[in-house]
Write a protein that holds these residues in place. Structure first.
Motif, PDB file in Angstrom:
ATOM      1  N   GLY A  16     -46.168  11.211  12.068  1.00  0.00           N
ATOM      2  CA  GLY A  16     -45.130  11.864  12.859  1.00  0.00           C
ATOM      3  C   GLY A  16     -44.139  12.639  12.015  1.00  0.00           C
ATOM      4  O   GLY A  16     -42.988  12.857  12.423  1.00  0.00           O
ATOM      5  N   LYS A  17     -44.556  13.077  10.830  1.00  0.00           N
ATOM      6  CA  LYS A  17     -43.673  13.821   9.936  1.00  0.00           C
ATOM      7  C   LYS A  17     -43.748  15.325  10.225  1.00  0.00           C
ATOM      8  O   LYS A  17     -44.511  15.771  11.059  1.00  0.00           O
ATOM      9  CB  LYS A  17     -44.039  13.531   8.480  1.00  0.00           C
ATOM     10  CG  LYS A  17     -43.768  12.090   8.068  1.00  0.00           C
ATOM     11  CD  LYS A  17     -44.058  11.873   6.596  1.00  0.00           C
ATOM     12  CE  LYS A  17     -43.726  10.447   6.171  1.00  0.00           C
ATOM     13  NZ  LYS A  17     -43.996  10.216   4.729  1.00  0.00           N
ATOM     14  N   PHE A  18     -42.972  16.091   9.469  1.00  0.00           N
ATOM     15  CA  PHE A  18     -42.829  17.517   9.735  1.00  0.00           C
ATOM     16  C   PHE A  18     -43.809  18.359   8.921  1.00  0.00           C
ATOM     17  O   PHE A  18     -44.308  17.928   7.877  1.00  0.00           O
ATOM     18  CB  PHE A  18     -41.405  17.974   9.400  1.00  0.00           C
ATOM     19  CG  PHE A  18     -40.340  17.212  10.124  1.00  0.00           C
ATOM     20  CD1 PHE A  18     -39.944  17.574  11.401  1.00  0.00           C
ATOM     21  CD2 PHE A  18     -39.734  16.108   9.529  1.00  0.00           C
ATOM     22  CE1 PHE A  18     -38.964  16.868  12.081  1.00  0.00           C
ATOM     23  CE2 PHE A  18     -38.750  15.393  10.198  1.00  0.00           C
ATOM     24  CZ  PHE A  18     -38.366  15.772  11.475  1.00  0.00           C
ATOM     25  N   ARG A  19     -44.045  19.563   9.399  1.00  0.00           N
ATOM     26  CA  ARG A  19     -44.787  20.564   8.602  1.00  0.00           C
ATOM     27  C   ARG A  19     -43.861  21.051   7.502  1.00  0.00           C
ATOM     28  O   ARG A  19     -42.758  21.522   7.769  1.00  0.00           O
ATOM     29  CB  ARG A  19     -45.227  21.728   9.495  1.00  0.00           C
ATOM     30  CG  ARG A  19     -45.889  22.881   8.746  1.00  0.00           C
ATOM     31  CD  ARG A  19     -46.436  23.931   9.714  1.00  0.00           C
ATOM     32  NE  ARG A  19     -45.392  24.484  10.560  1.00  0.00           N
ATOM     33  CZ  ARG A  19     -44.726  25.620  10.308  1.00  0.00           C
ATOM     34  NH1 ARG A  19     -44.980  26.312   9.216  1.00  0.00           N
ATOM     35  NH2 ARG A  19     -43.804  26.057  11.149  1.00  0.00           N
ATOM     36  N   GLU A  20     -44.315  20.945   6.273  1.00  0.00           N
ATOM     37  CA  GLU A  20     -43.495  21.362   5.136  1.00  0.00           C
ATOM     38  C   GLU A  20     -43.835  22.768   4.652  1.00  0.00           C
ATOM     39  O   GLU A  20     -43.037  23.405   3.976  1.00  0.00           O
ATOM     40  CB  GLU A  20     -43.648  20.348   3.990  1.00  0.00           C
ATOM     41  CG  GLU A  20     -43.065  18.978   4.359  1.00  0.00           C
ATOM     42  CD  GLU A  20     -43.472  17.873   3.407  1.00  0.00           C
ATOM     43  OE1 GLU A  20     -44.340  18.113   2.551  1.00  0.00           O
ATOM     44  OE2 GLU A  20     -42.937  16.758   3.535  1.00  0.00           O
ATOM     45  N   ASP A  21     -45.019  23.261   4.979  1.00  0.00           N
ATOM     46  CA  ASP A  21     -45.395  24.641   4.647  1.00  0.00           C
ATOM     47  C   ASP A  21     -44.580  25.632   5.469  1.00  0.00           C
ATOM     48  O   ASP A  21     -44.038  25.297   6.530  1.00  0.00           O
ATOM     49  CB  ASP A  21     -46.877  24.878   4.955  1.00  0.00           C
ATOM     50  CG  ASP A  21     -47.804  24.394   3.853  1.00  0.00           C
ATOM     51  OD1 ASP A  21     -47.322  23.747   2.917  1.00  0.00           O
ATOM     52  OD2 ASP A  21     -49.016  24.663   3.953  1.00  0.00           O
ATOM     53  N   HIS A  22     -44.550  26.879   4.983  1.00  0.00           N
ATOM     54  CA  HIS A  22     -43.906  27.947   5.752  1.00  0.00           C
ATOM     55  C   HIS A  22     -44.456  29.287   5.277  1.00  0.00           C
ATOM     56  O   HIS A  22     -44.872  29.432   4.134  1.00  0.00           O
ATOM     57  CB  HIS A  22     -42.390  27.918   5.543  1.00  0.00           C
ATOM     58  CG  HIS A  22     -41.623  28.517   6.676  1.00  0.00           C
ATOM     59  ND1 HIS A  22     -41.232  27.802   7.779  1.00  0.00           N
ATOM     60  CD2 HIS A  22     -41.187  29.794   6.894  1.00  0.00           C
ATOM     61  CE1 HIS A  22     -40.578  28.586   8.621  1.00  0.00           C
ATOM     62  NE2 HIS A  22     -40.537  29.816   8.108  1.00  0.00           N
ATOM     63  N   ASP A  26     -40.071  14.874  15.218  1.00  0.00           N
ATOM     64  CA  ASP A  26     -38.808  14.697  15.938  1.00  0.00           C
ATOM     65  C   ASP A  26     -38.147  16.047  16.220  1.00  0.00           C
ATOM     66  O   ASP A  26     -37.552  16.662  15.329  1.00  0.00           O
ATOM     67  CB  ASP A  26     -37.877  13.807  15.106  1.00  0.00           C
ATOM     68  CG  ASP A  26     -36.556  13.538  15.805  1.00  0.00           C
ATOM     69  OD1 ASP A  26     -36.416  13.909  16.987  1.00  0.00           O
ATOM     70  OD2 ASP A  26     -35.664  12.950  15.160  1.00  0.00           O
ATOM     71  N   LYS A  27     -38.219  16.496  17.458  1.00  0.00           N
ATOM     72  CA  LYS A  27     -37.645  17.791  17.821  1.00  0.00           C
ATOM     73  C   LYS A  27     -36.120  17.770  17.821  1.00  0.00           C
ATOM     74  O   LYS A  27     -35.486  18.831  17.888  1.00  0.00           O
ATOM     75  CB  LYS A  27     -38.164  18.225  19.194  1.00  0.00           C
ATOM     76  CG  LYS A  27     -39.644  18.581  19.198  1.00  0.00           C
ATOM     77  CD  LYS A  27     -40.085  19.143  20.529  1.00  0.00           C
ATOM     78  CE  LYS A  27     -41.554  19.547  20.472  1.00  0.00           C
ATOM     79  NZ  LYS A  27     -42.030  20.113  21.758  1.00  0.00           N
ATOM     80  N   ASN A  28     -35.530  16.605  17.760  1.00  0.00           N
ATOM     81  CA  ASN A  28     -34.070  16.509  17.704  1.00  0.00           C
ATOM     82  C   ASN A  28     -33.542  16.606  16.276  1.00  0.00           C
ATOM     83  O   ASN A  28     -32.327  16.672  16.074  1.00  0.00           O
ATOM     84  CB  ASN A  28     -33.608  15.179  18.330  1.00  0.00           C
ATOM     85  CG  ASN A  28     -33.917  15.121  19.819  1.00  0.00           C
ATOM     86  OD1 ASN A  28     -33.734  16.102  20.534  1.00  0.00           O
ATOM     87  ND2 ASN A  28     -34.389  13.967  20.281  1.00  0.00           N
ATOM     88  N   LYS A  78     -39.174  22.133  12.852  1.00  0.00           N
ATOM     89  CA  LYS A  78     -39.883  23.389  13.106  1.00  0.00           C
ATOM     90  C   LYS A  78     -41.250  23.056  13.689  1.00  0.00           C
ATOM     91  O   LYS A  78     -41.745  21.927  13.557  1.00  0.00           O
ATOM     92  CB  LYS A  78     -40.006  24.238  11.843  1.00  0.00           C
ATOM     93  CG  LYS A  78     -40.719  23.595  10.668  1.00  0.00           C
ATOM     94  CD  LYS A  78     -40.626  24.508   9.450  1.00  0.00           C
ATOM     95  CE  LYS A  78     -41.308  23.919   8.240  1.00  0.00           C
ATOM     96  NZ  LYS A  78     -41.128  24.748   7.027  1.00  0.00           N
ATOM     97  N   ALA A  79     -41.852  24.023  14.331  1.00  0.00           N
ATOM     98  CA  ALA A  79     -43.113  23.805  15.044  1.00  0.00           C
ATOM     99  C   ALA A  79     -44.190  23.270  14.111  1.00  0.00           C
ATOM    100  O   ALA A  79     -44.278  23.667  12.948  1.00  0.00           O
ATOM    101  CB  ALA A  79     -43.573  25.098  15.701  1.00  0.00           C
ATOM    102  N   ASP A  80     -45.022  22.384  14.648  1.00  0.00           N
ATOM    103  CA  ASP A  80     -46.103  21.795  13.858  1.00  0.00           C
ATOM    104  C   ASP A  80     -47.201  22.806  13.564  1.00  0.00           C
ATOM    105  O   ASP A  80     -47.984  22.616  12.627  1.00  0.00           O
ATOM    106  CB  ASP A  80     -46.712  20.600  14.605  1.00  0.00           C
ATOM    107  CG  ASP A  80     -45.701  19.488  14.831  1.00  0.00           C
ATOM    108  OD1 ASP A  80     -44.755  19.371  14.021  1.00  0.00           O
ATOM    109  OD2 ASP A  80     -45.859  18.745  15.810  1.00  0.00           O
ATOM    110  N   GLU A  81     -47.264  23.860  14.353  1.00  0.00           N
ATOM    111  CA  GLU A  81     -48.333  24.866  14.198  1.00  0.00           C
ATOM    112  C   GLU A  81     -47.799  26.225  14.629  1.00  0.00           C
ATOM    113  O   GLU A  81     -47.209  26.364  15.701  1.00  0.00           O
ATOM    114  CB  GLU A  81     -49.526  24.474  15.075  1.00  0.00           C
ATOM    115  CG  GLU A  81     -50.635  25.496  15.157  1.00  0.00           C
ATOM    116  CD  GLU A  81     -51.717  25.109  16.151  1.00  0.00           C
ATOM    117  OE1 GLU A  81     -52.661  25.896  16.331  1.00  0.00           O
ATOM    118  OE2 GLU A  81     -51.605  24.016  16.749  1.00  0.00           O
TER     119      GLU A  81
END
Length: 413
Positions: free
Chosen positions: A146-152, A110-112, A117-120
């Motif tokens: 459809g969940k978010f990337r949790e790594d960073h 969900d970009k809203n 943050k970006a998936d890749e």
């Protein structure tokens, strides 16, 4: 053989089961049809019909069923048998399972969302006399829902004579704001290290040089003390800001649960000066120039914690007697690779902490990165190669049964 005997054989064979192992779409299949038991004596499989539609063939000389199935199917193959010179047919159930990879969906996050943050993401750039490449990618498990990337990960420069900062964080899957937590952890610790005055780095270099020239062997305790003294205030400040953030968001601190692997590194006349700190299960490793020895620059949270992952957002980390052992410092003349990774890579490629200490496993990982893998994805570490970050991100699409977490890998080479 008498007619009545043939009749009895045929009747008996009709009741006998032929069990074939399931096949998988796109995966080579080969089974020798070795029919055992007295009832199968003098029985010949002359042909099998129904194979064409699923991409398999039957070779009578070797009694082998083989090929690469083209599509999933649940069919009944017809075995044509010769029993004492007479023919009969027998239907045999056969299943071709779909390729497990085809069952995974890739749904947009969900970009809203305010913390989207970006998936890749990936990056490639020079790093002193070496090169730097990194990538972080949403895992299949998160993409499927459809969940978010949790790594960073994040990279920074202190501005003082070549000191660089690398940070990697893995947000806890059970924490609702872990995607924000991992981002804040990486970016905040880099920000604080950038804010330190030049005099702090001058003092650090002086202490490292003095410890490195000591006649005592080893000087590990001195190095660890130097790293603890320099980095501990920054880590304490990070924790305090995470507490404040949680309060501002009216959230629990545990909602931001994230690991942290931190590396402060500089190329100098003495060699490479390296300080590290970590909480959690993200390895930091250094492979020597000859690729014969591996130096683990941190320890993963296991053992006393029973294998449970720990997070920088846990107050007990700072109160535990082993807190200072989370810091390290080294001076090395040179190295071939320095790598930092999250468990999305570590679990799939190493499986255990024991294997992390084996140089052969790291050389195997490098060979894998360079193209020795089923997908033939290649990260070419030769100098001057472009789009290396994109190649690393593509490599991260590797298939590993049961390992579908986010994947992050940072490499200096």
């Amino acid at each position: 053989m008498e007619k009545w005997e043939i009749f009895q054989r045929r009747k008996s064979l009709e009741e006998k089961r032929i069990v074939l192992p399931n096949a998988t779409v796109g995966k080579a299949y080969q089974v020798v049809l070795d029919l055992e038991g007295d009832d199968w004596n003098e029985v010949i499989i002359s042909a099998i019909t129904g194979l064409e539609q699923i991409g398999l063939t039957y070779t009578t000389d070797s009694n082998t069923l083989s090929g690469i199935p083209l599509e999933s199917a649940d069919v009944k193959l017809v075995f044509h048998l010769l029993v004492a010179g007479e023919t009969m047919e027998k239907k045999v159930p056969f299943a071709v399972n779909p390729d497990p990879r085809s069952l995974w969906k890739t749904l947009e996050s969900d970009k809203n969302d305010p913390w989207w943050k970006a998936d890749e993401v990936h990056i490639q750039q020079p790093f002193g006399t070496k090169q730097f490449v990194a990538a972080s990618k949403r895992g299949r498990a998160h993409a499927n829902a459809g969940k978010f990337r949790e790594d960073h990960y994040a990279l920074g420069n202190t501005g003082f004579e070549g000191w660089n900062i690398l940070a990697v964080s893995d947000g806890a899957g059970s924490a609702r704001l872990s995607r924000l937590g991992s981002k804040v952890v990486c970016e905040t610790v880099i920000s604080h290290l950038k804010e330190l005055p030049d005099s702090a780095y001058e003092a650090l270099e002086g202490a490292l040089k003095k410890a490195g020239n000591t006649t005592e062997n080893p000087a590990e305790h001195q190095f660890q003390q130097i790293a603890t003294t320099f980095l501990s205030p920054v880590i304490q400040q990070l924790y305090a800001e995470l507490e404040t953030l949680a309060g501002n968001l009216e959230a629990e601190l545990s909602d931001l649960h994230s690991t942290l692997a931190l590396c402060l590194i500089k190329e100098s006349e003495q060699g490479w000066l390296i300080l590290t700190f970590s909480v959690g299960d993200c390895p930091i490793a250094l492979l020597d120039k000859e690729k014969n020895n591996i130096m683990l620059l941190n320890w993963l949270d296991s053992g006393a914690y029973g294998g449970a992952t720990r997070f920088i957002t846990m107050p007990e980390i700072f109160e535990h007697q082993d807190f200072s052992s989370r810091f390290s410092a080294r001076i090395v003349s040179d190295f071939s690779y320095l790598m930092m990774m999250t468990d999305g890579i570590y679990d799939a490629k190493f499986e255990t902490t024991f294997k992390l200490a084996q140089p052969a496993m790291w050389n195997q990982l490098i060979a894998d990165l360079e193209g020795n893998n089923p997908e033939s994805h290649r990260v070419d570490f030769k100098e001057g190669k472009v789009d290396l970050g994109a190649a690393l991100s593509q490599w991260m699409d590797f298939w590993s049964t049961g390992n579908h977490d986010d994947r992050t890998l940072v490499i200096i080479y």
